[in-house]
Design an enzyme around this catalytic site. Structure first.
Site, PDB file in Angstrom:
ATOM      1  N   ASP A 119       0.851  -1.198   0.000  1.00 53.90           N
ATOM      2  CA  ASP A 119       0.000   0.000   0.000  1.00 53.90           C
ATOM      3  C   ASP A 119       0.885   1.246   0.000  1.00 53.90           C
ATOM      4  OD1 ASP A 119      -2.235  -1.590   0.066  1.00 53.90           O
ATOM      5  OD2 ASP A 119      -2.445  -1.524   2.241  1.00 53.90           O
ATOM      6  N   GLU A 195      -1.326 -10.965  -7.788  1.00 50.22           N
ATOM      7  CA  GLU A 195      -2.603 -10.503  -8.334  1.00 50.22           C
ATOM      8  C   GLU A 195      -2.489  -9.072  -8.886  1.00 50.22           C
ATOM      9  OE1 GLU A 195      -3.607 -12.019  -4.959  1.00 50.22           O
ATOM     10  OE2 GLU A 195      -4.868 -13.636  -5.735  1.00 50.22           O
TER      11      GLU A 195
HETATM   12  N1  SAM Z   1       0.788  -8.614  -2.374  1.00 48.32           N
HETATM   13  C1  SAM Z   1      -0.497  -8.702  -3.013  1.00 48.32           C
HETATM   14  C2  SAM Z   1      -0.355  -8.507  -4.501  1.00 48.32           C
HETATM   15  O1  SAM Z   1       0.705  -8.069  -4.951  1.00 48.32           O
HETATM   16  O2  SAM Z   1      -1.305  -8.838  -5.235  1.00 48.32           O
HETATM   17  C3  SAM Z   1      -1.513  -7.695  -2.414  1.00 48.32           C
HETATM   18  C4  SAM Z   1      -1.176  -6.259  -2.584  1.00 48.32           C
HETATM   19  S1  SAM Z   1      -2.321  -5.170  -1.722  1.00 48.32           S
HETATM   20  C5  SAM Z   1      -2.126  -3.661  -2.508  1.00 48.32           C
HETATM   21  C6  SAM Z   1      -1.469  -4.882  -0.185  1.00 48.32           C
HETATM   22  C7  SAM Z   1      -1.869  -5.857   0.923  1.00 48.32           C
HETATM   23  O3  SAM Z   1      -1.041  -5.616   2.052  1.00 48.32           O
HETATM   24  C8  SAM Z   1      -3.289  -5.684   1.396  1.00 48.32           C
HETATM   25  O4  SAM Z   1      -3.954  -6.926   1.389  1.00 48.32           O
HETATM   26  C9  SAM Z   1      -3.165  -5.114   2.812  1.00 48.32           C
HETATM   27  O5  SAM Z   1      -4.214  -5.506   3.663  1.00 48.32           O
HETATM   28  C10 SAM Z   1      -1.830  -5.700   3.231  1.00 48.32           C
HETATM   29  N2  SAM Z   1      -1.149  -4.874   4.256  1.00 48.32           N
HETATM   30  C11 SAM Z   1      -0.935  -3.540   4.202  1.00 48.32           C
HETATM   31  N3  SAM Z   1      -0.285  -3.104   5.304  1.00 48.32           N
HETATM   32  C12 SAM Z   1      -0.075  -4.218   6.065  1.00 48.32           C
HETATM   33  C13 SAM Z   1       0.531  -4.421   7.330  1.00 48.32           C
HETATM   34  N4  SAM Z   1       1.032  -3.403   8.035  1.00 48.32           N
HETATM   35  N5  SAM Z   1       0.575  -5.680   7.820  1.00 48.32           N
HETATM   36  C14 SAM Z   1       0.047  -6.712   7.124  1.00 48.32           C
HETATM   37  N6  SAM Z   1      -0.563  -6.582   5.920  1.00 48.32           N
HETATM   38  C15 SAM Z   1      -0.618  -5.348   5.390  1.00 48.32           C
END
Ligand code: SAM
Length: 216
Positions: A119, A195
Site C-alpha cells: 500500500d 494478483e
Molecule cells: N501482495 C499482493 C499482490 O501483490 O497482489 C496484495 C497487494 S495489496 C495492494 C497490499 C496488501 O497488504 C493488502 O492486502 C493489505 O491488507 C496488506 N497490508 C498492508 N499493510 C499491512 C501491514 N502493516 N501488515 C500486514 N498486511 C498489510
C-alpha cells in the site's frame, strides 16, 4: 486491499489449521522449525493479499517454508480457501499487522522477505506505515539472517523512489534495481506474478523491482 467484511471470516481463520493462532503468534520466535517440522529456509511475504504469489511459490519450491502475512481477515480468507483447494505442507499464514513482525520471528530466523505491491500511503504523515520505509527496514533488519535479502515489486513509481531513498539511511544496499521488470529477461527468470502485478502490467504499467541485502 480491504475487501468488504466477509461474515464469519474471523471465525474460519481462528479455526484454520493453515493459520498460526493469533494468541500464540508472539510465542513463535525461535520455533518456526518446529512449526514446519523441518529446518528448511523461511521466506515470508508481508501484505500477501489473497495469496496467489505465495501459494504458487510454495508449490514451486517445496524445500522452502513460506509464511504469508496479511492484516485483514476478509482478505486472508481467500488465501485460506486456496489452501483448502490445494493443501501445501510448506505454507502457513499469520493474520497480523506487520508492525509486530519482530515479535513473531526471532533474530535472523528469516531467510528472505517479499514485499509485493505494498500500500502506498501517499500522505507524508503516513510515510512510516509504508512497508519499505526505514521504520519497517529496521524491523526486517532484526528478523533477517545476515546476508538475507528482501525483494520488493510495485508499479507505483513514487513509492519505489521513496523506497530506494530509504535504503542508505537504514544501512541496506541494492543488489538489483529495475524500472521495467517485465522487459528484463534475467530478472524475469522464475518471476511469479502477484494478483496486482497481473492487473497493473496488463494495463501497461511498468513494474519496478529491487533486491536488497542487509549489510553483513
Ligand atoms: N501482495 C499482493 C499482490 O501483490 O497482489 C496484495 C497487494 S495489496 C495492494 C497490499 C496488501 O497488504 C493488502 O492486502 C493489505 O491488507 C496488506 N497490508 C498492508 N499493510 C499491512 C501491514 N502493516 N501488515 C500486514 N498486511 C498489510
Amino acid at each position: 486491499m480491504r475487501l468488504r467484511n466477509i461474515t464469519g471470516s474471523r471465525e474460519v481463520i481462528a479455526e484454520s489449521p493453515y493459520v498460526v493462532r493469533e494468541e500464540l503468534s508472539f510465542q513463535c520466535p525461535g520455533t518456526w522449525k518446529e512449526i514446519f517440522g523441518n529446518g528448511n529456509p523461511i521466506h515470508i511475504e508481508i501484505g500477501m493479499g489473497k495469496g496467489k504469489f505465495i501459494h504458487t511459490m510454495a508449490k514451486e519450491h517445496p524445500d522452502i517454508n513460506y509464511v504469508g502475512i496479511e492484516k485483514y481477515s476478509s482478505v486472508l480468507i481467500r488465501a485460506v480457501h486456496k489452501m483448502e483447494a490445494e493443501e501445501l505442507p510448506n505454507l502457513k499464514f499469520l493474520r497480523m499487522d506487520a508492525e509486530d513482525i519482530a515479535r513473531v520471528f526471532g533474530t535472523g530466523e528469516v531467510d528472505r522477505i517479499y514485499l509485493n505491491f505494498s500500500d502506498p500511503w501517499p500522505k507524508d504523515r503516513h510515510a512510516r506505515r509504508r512497508l519499505p520505509s526505514r521504520e519497517f527496514l529496521s524491523r526486517y533488519d532484526v528478523i533477517l539472517k545476515p546476508g538475507g535479502r528482501l525483494e520488493f515489486k510495485t508499479d507505483n513509481r513514487e513509492l519505489f523512489d521513496f523506497a530506494l531513498e530509504e535504503l542508505a539511511p537504514a544501512g541496506w544496499e541494492t543488489d538489483e534495481v529495475t524500472y521495467d521488470l517485465h522487459s528484463d529477461e534475467r530478472l524475469m527468470e522464475g518471476n511469479v506474478m502477484t494478483e496486482y502485478e497481473e492487473k497493473f502490467s496488463s494495463q501497461g504499467n511498468p513494474i519496478c523491482k529491487y533486491i536488497i541485502r542487509r549489510r553483513a
